[in-house]
Motif scaffolding. Structure first.
Motif, mmCIF file in Angstrom:
data_model
loop_
_atom_site.group_PDB
_atom_site.id
_atom_site.type_symbol
_atom_site.label_atom_id
_atom_site.label_comp_id
_atom_site.label_asym_id
_atom_site.label_seq_id
_atom_site.Cartn_x
_atom_site.Cartn_y
_atom_site.Cartn_z
ATOM 1 N N LEU A 1 37.079 14.024 -100.960
ATOM 2 C CA LEU A 1 35.682 13.996 -101.373
ATOM 3 C C LEU A 1 34.877 14.713 -100.298
ATOM 4 O O LEU A 1 35.018 14.417 -99.102
ATOM 5 N N TYR A 2 34.015 15.644 -100.723
ATOM 6 C CA TYR A 2 33.187 16.376 -99.762
ATOM 7 C C TYR A 2 31.812 15.719 -99.672
ATOM 8 O O TYR A 2 31.165 15.459 -100.687
ATOM 9 N N PHE A 3 31.362 15.460 -98.440
ATOM 10 C CA PHE A 3 30.041 14.905 -98.191
ATOM 11 C C PHE A 3 29.216 15.911 -97.395
ATOM 12 O O PHE A 3 29.545 16.227 -96.243
ATOM 13 N N ALA A 4 28.166 16.409 -98.022
ATOM 14 C CA ALA A 4 27.185 17.200 -97.285
ATOM 15 C C ALA A 4 26.340 16.247 -96.438
ATOM 16 O O ALA A 4 26.392 15.028 -96.628
ATOM 17 N N PRO A 5 25.557 16.767 -95.480
ATOM 18 C CA PRO A 5 24.673 15.872 -94.726
ATOM 19 C C PRO A 5 23.778 15.061 -95.665
ATOM 20 O O PRO A 5 23.175 15.599 -96.601
ATOM 21 N N ASN A 6 23.756 13.739 -95.458
ATOM 22 C CA ASN A 6 22.909 12.816 -96.210
ATOM 23 C C ASN A 6 23.210 12.840 -97.710
ATOM 24 O O ASN A 6 22.347 13.106 -98.540
ATOM 25 N N SER A 7 24.453 12.577 -98.016
ATOM 26 C CA SER A 7 24.885 12.550 -99.419
ATOM 27 C C SER A 7 25.651 11.268 -99.689
ATOM 28 O O SER A 7 26.042 10.542 -98.767
ATOM 29 N N THR B 1 29.565 2.178 -103.357
ATOM 30 C CA THR B 1 28.796 3.329 -102.893
ATOM 31 C C THR B 1 29.298 3.746 -101.513
ATOM 32 O O THR B 1 29.452 2.903 -100.622
ATOM 33 N N ILE B 2 29.556 5.022 -101.344
ATOM 34 C CA ILE B 2 29.990 5.577 -100.064
ATOM 35 C C ILE B 2 28.975 6.642 -99.664
ATOM 36 O O ILE B 2 28.707 7.579 -100.430
ATOM 37 N N SER B 3 28.391 6.479 -98.459
ATOM 38 C CA SER B 3 27.317 7.369 -98.016
ATOM 39 C C SER B 3 27.658 7.983 -96.668
ATOM 40 O O SER B 3 28.332 7.362 -95.831
ATOM 41 N N TRP B 4 27.163 9.191 -96.458
ATOM 42 C CA TRP B 4 27.330 9.904 -95.186
ATOM 43 C C TRP B 4 25.948 10.316 -94.690
ATOM 44 O O TRP B 4 25.201 11.006 -95.395
ATOM 45 N N ASN B 5 25.610 9.873 -93.503
ATOM 46 C CA ASN B 5 24.309 10.164 -92.913
ATOM 47 C C ASN B 5 24.513 11.014 -91.668
ATOM 48 O O ASN B 5 25.160 10.579 -90.705
ATOM 49 N N SER B 6 23.974 12.222 -91.691
ATOM 50 C CA SER B 6 24.102 13.131 -90.559
ATOM 51 C C SER B 6 23.001 14.167 -90.641
ATOM 52 O O SER B 6 22.538 14.527 -91.736
ATOM 53 N N GLN B 7 22.578 14.655 -89.497
ATOM 54 C CA GLN B 7 21.533 15.669 -89.493
ATOM 55 C C GLN B 7 22.025 16.993 -90.066
ATOM 56 O O GLN B 7 21.314 17.655 -90.820
ATOM 57 N N SER B 8 23.257 17.385 -89.682
ATOM 58 C CA SER B 8 23.707 18.718 -90.121
ATOM 59 C C SER B 8 25.207 18.825 -90.350
ATOM 60 O O SER B 8 25.678 19.866 -90.816
ATOM 61 N N ASP B 9 25.977 17.784 -90.041
ATOM 62 C CA ASP B 9 27.431 17.900 -90.088
ATOM 63 C C ASP B 9 28.001 17.392 -91.408
ATOM 64 O O ASP B 9 27.353 16.659 -92.156
ATOM 65 N N HIS B 10 29.261 17.793 -91.656
ATOM 66 C CA HIS B 10 29.886 17.574 -92.955
ATOM 67 C C HIS B 10 31.098 16.662 -92.812
ATOM 68 O O HIS B 10 31.852 16.756 -91.830
ATOM 69 N N LEU B 11 31.308 15.824 -93.816
ATOM 70 C CA LEU B 11 32.428 14.882 -93.823
ATOM 71 C C LEU B 11 33.333 15.171 -95.013
ATOM 72 O O LEU B 11 32.852 15.454 -96.122
ATOM 73 N N PHE B 12 34.647 15.086 -94.784
ATOM 74 C CA PHE B 12 35.624 15.139 -95.870
ATOM 75 C C PHE B 12 36.396 13.824 -95.844
ATOM 76 O O PHE B 12 37.021 13.479 -94.840
ATOM 77 N N LEU B 13 36.295 13.070 -96.939
ATOM 78 C CA LEU B 13 36.998 11.797 -97.059
ATOM 79 C C LEU B 13 38.297 12.066 -97.810
ATOM 80 O O LEU B 13 38.310 12.244 -99.023
ATOM 81 N N GLY B 14 39.384 12.149 -97.039
ATOM 82 C CA GLY B 14 40.662 12.565 -97.601
ATOM 83 C C GLY B 14 41.383 11.445 -98.320
ATOM 84 O O GLY B 14 41.417 10.308 -97.839
ATOM 85 N N GLU B 15 41.954 11.757 -99.473
ATOM 86 C CA GLU B 15 42.734 10.836 -100.293
ATOM 87 C C GLU B 15 42.139 9.428 -100.357
ATOM 88 O O GLU B 15 42.785 8.443 -100.006
ATOM 89 N N PRO B 16 40.867 9.272 -100.797
ATOM 90 C CA PRO B 16 40.253 7.943 -100.869
ATOM 91 C C PRO B 16 40.840 7.137 -102.037
ATOM 92 O O PRO B 16 40.587 7.435 -103.202
ATOM 93 N N LEU B 17 41.608 6.102 -101.706
ATOM 94 C CA LEU B 17 42.338 5.333 -102.710
ATOM 95 C C LEU B 17 41.995 3.857 -102.603
ATOM 96 O O LEU B 17 41.937 3.300 -101.494
#
Length: 763
Positions: free
Chosen positions: A100-106, A175-191
């Motif tokens: 799952l790709y998380f952009a900043p604040n998504s 609900t899964i949230s990512w809070n960051s000013q500018s960085d990106h998160l990848f949540l790999g194989e979320p099961l």
């Protein structure tokens, strides 16, 4: 924003999926995948916020593959990405996770059936700035609006996978949230795992690169260089004479993973690169394979390999929808590293059912066994025998022993962890190796020596091992599958043994599972088709027929040797099992050659685009037409009237002349690849002719025009085709999947009339 839509009876569906048709259903209470969150993205109940609709949110990071199996529209494809991190540069370790790709604040919000779950995943970060190798932000997980998990990342290394595990008690909403000013998160194989009663044996597919069948003791090699796998073979259903459907890695492995020929998947057989048009064909429709089907049926899927063909970012491979792909690219160092990781993986999985593709690159050239393995085989094989082998073969034998030793380490781990008895374990090879001097007729295209593969279709290059050890829950009535068999049968047989419904799939292979567990006679694989670099073969128990594509018929006995033409080869396998005497050039082979050609043509093993050419009737008693076709995608074959005379051909060019009388003539040319561009020249009685082109019959006055696919392509017989007064040519796009809607067809008629009024089309 999307609306919630509650899915009822999810537990019932999971309960049904957990039961397979085993003769002994030993139920255990163990974690099973209840939700594969990346697969939930396509549901209307999933809410996504903060993900920008952009073509590429991280253009600098080329090791990613967005949305290939997600079924998301193009503007949402980045929500699901196969993300690859280079986690160990000393061994070229590339670790890919379906993420799952998380952009900043998504954030993502999922509807989940009430229950107590365990969320297992891995997290990886990337900085917006390619040059900065640190990133920060906060990951928050909420259950029904209540925060239950929070993890902050501060100056965390990028391109590193970090394990995340937490227990969840849910009523309805995750609900899964990512809070960051500018960085990106990848949540790999979320099961999401849920404890439930089930019996799913693990499936472990061990693929040994370049494994010739005849170097296994279980297949008759007289010295014990593969003792671990020979012991496994004795406990297995043993296939007596298996063959790969490709003579090098890419076409072979793609074919047996999908139970479909590699070229029919759009991936071809000739070169390493997977071109954009090939990706378009492959990803343009559902491509069920071992990994994707077992994943759909609740298995955790992992590939541990040295195989760039199973990773999309490499430009040579495609994404097969594994949860997790662990690829080591450093030759020689790869074997131990892969086995070590496989051992750790088996220990970590515990009772969770998994599919493991374990692919060792030994004994592939350069044949570099550890010194202790080379010494060991020297002690096992008498000197007067060992030193009759040429040096590369001696080293190959050493690598076979090394490979067996590593496979033995994995088998021991399975036994110690009590997973051996609950696993289907398959051993096979993707192809063999060419060693015999009398078979040295290859192009020497890659290896520049006969010690290699991919250039010929002799048995030593395509005859591989195959044996399947069953779990205790499945009782076999047979220890051996006699006669020849194809690796295309691997996928349907695995699914059959697991009791997974295959009615919606169209596999090329045979499902041997029914005869394995019953007293039924096993079906026979009467004709086995194998493809290679611009070449192909069919094998029956009685003969081998090899054909090279037009323009690729020149071969050499040595790299610097004199070239000669070898368009076809034919061997009587009953009288000549070593394939020494090519009957296609001998008078006594005429009748068998006719039968082989007939069987080959009747098989129509590969789907191809066809170029259709119609030559108008002649106003004289007889006209002589001459033509030159230059096709971007190379010419595979032609279907033509008997009066057609081919006066010259190469890989992409065909010259012919033909006598045309009072009736028009049609000729069909199959193309190797679905590229549609081409150049064409036509002459009648020595005079240059204009010709018509594509669906609208646009007339060109250029004798040697280069015309793009937009002009050439037509997925239907063009209007006016039957009445043409000029040569007319089009490419039907039947293989590449181009088609028009009824509305487009009607609009085509209208546009044709407009073009006529403008003078572009002349009737």
């Amino acid at each position: 924003m999307r609306f919630f839509c509650f899915r009822k009876d999810i537990f019932f569906l999971l309960f049904v999926l957990s039961f397979f048709s085993f003769q002994c259903k030993e139920q255990i209470n163990a974690p099973a995948i209840a939700y594969d969150l990346v697969k939930e993205l396509q549901l209307p109940s999933t809410i996504v916020t903060g993900i920008p609709s952009t073509l590429d949110p991280l253009a600098y990071h080329w090791k990613k593959n967005p949305g290939r199996h997600s079924h998301l529209p193009i503007e949402r494809k980045w929500e699901n990405t196969q993300m690859t991190f280079n986690t160990n540069k000393s061994i070229f370790l590339n670790h890919s996770l379906d993420s799952l790709y998380f952009a900043p604040n998504s954030s993502y919000t999922f509807l989940i059936q009430s229950g107590e779950y365990e969320l297992r995943s891995l997290a990886g970060l990337l900085n917006q700035n390619e040059k900065i190798k640190k990133a920060k932000g906060t990951l928050v997980i909420e259950a029904d609006g209540i925060e239950i998990f929070k993890k902050s990342f501060s100056d965390t290394d990028t391109e590193t996978w970090i394990s995340l595990n937490t227990k969840l008690k849910l009523k309805k909403v995750l609900t899964i949230s990512w809070n960051s000013q500018s960085d990106h998160l990848f949540l790999g194989e979320p099961l999401l795992y849920l404890h439930q009663s089930h019996f799913k044996p693990n499936v472990i597919l061990i693929v040994i690169d370049s494994a010739r069948k005849d170097f296994f003791g279980s297949y008759g090699f007289p010295y014990q260089i593969t003792p671990n796998m020979d012991t496994l073979a004795k406990e297995s259903v043993f296939f007596e004479n298996p063959f790969s459907n490709g003579n090098w890695t890419k076409p072979s492995m793609m074919s047996f993973f999908h139970s479909e020929y590699s070229s029919n998947l759009g991936l071809g057989n000739s070169w390493f690169t997977t071109k954009p048009y090939q990706r378009k064909v492959y990803y343009g429709r559902e491509r069920p394979n071992i990994a994707s089907i077992l994943r759909k049926n609740g298995y955790y899927t992992k590939s541990i390999m040295n195989n760039v063909f199973f990773l999309d970012y490499t430009t040579v491979g495609v994404d097969l929808d594994f949860h997790n792909s662990y690829q080591v690219g450093m030759d020689i160092l790869d074997t131990k590293a892969l086995t070590d990781h496989a051992i750790d993986f088996v220990d970590e999985m515990g009772e969770r059912p998994f599919f493991l593709h374990f692919n060792l690159n030994t004994p592939h050239a350069s044949y570099s066994p550890p010194p202790e393995d080379l010494q060991k085989v020297k002690s096992l094989i008498p000197p007067e025998v060992f030193y009759r082998y040429e040096s590369p073969v001696q080293r190959y034998i050493g690598e076979m022993h090394y490979t067996d030793r590593e496979v033995g380490r994995l088998l021991q781990t399975l036994k110690k962890s009590n997973q051996y008895d609950n696993s289907i374990i398959i051993v096979t090879g993707d192809h063999g190796e060419l060693f015999s001097p009398h078979h040295d007729y290859s192009y020497h295209f890659i290896m520049k020596t006969r010690f290699g593969h991919g250039e010929t279709h002799y048995d030593e290059e395509i005859n591989v091992p195959l044996f399947i050890k069953l779990p205790k829950g499945i009782k076999s009535t047979k220890s051996k599958i006699e006669g020849q068999s194809s690796l295309l049968s691997l996928l349907p047989t695995i699914l059959g043994l697991l009791g997974i419904d295959q009615s919606s799939y169209q596999f090329k292979g045979i499902d041997y599972s029914k005869c394995i567990v019953s007293n039924e006679d096993c079906p026979k694989d009467k004709i086995i088709y194998t493809e290679g670099r611009m070449s192909e073969s069919i094998r029956t128990p009685f003969y081998k027929y090899i054909r090279r594509y037009p323009g690729f018929t020149t071969v050499k006995r040595t790299f610097d040797g004199e070239p000669h033409t070898m368009r076809e080869e034919l061997y009587d396998l009953q009288k000549d099992p070593e394939e020494k005497f090519n009957l296609s050039i001998l008078p006594e082979g005429v009748s068998l050659l006719e039968k082989a050609r007939f069987d080959f043509q009747k098989g129509r093993f590969l789907n191809r685009n066809q170029i259709h050419l119609r030559l108008p009737k002649c106003q004289l008693p007889v006209c002589r037409d001459m033509a030159t076709l230059v096709v971007q995608g190379s010419i595979y074959d032609w279907h033509s009237p008997s009066q057609l005379n081919i006066v010259g051909s190469s890989a992409k060019t065909l010259n012919f002349d033909i006598e045309v009388g009072g009736k028009p003539l049609e000729i069909h040319f199959d193309t190797v690849n679905p590229e549609l561009e081409g150049q064409f020249r036509f002459y009648r009685n020595g005079q240059p002719l204009p010709y018509r082109l594509g669906k609208w019959g646009i007339e060109t006055l250029f004798v040697n025009a280069t015309l793009s696919k937009e002009f050439i392509l037509s997925d239907r017989i063009p209007l006016g085709w039957e009445e043409t007064d000029l040569p007319w040519i089009y490419n039907d796009g039947s293989f590449s999947g181009v088609s028009e809607s009824n509305l487009q067809k009607e609009m085509g008629k209208e546009v044709k009339k407009i073009l006529e009024t403008w003078g572009y089309i002349h009737e």
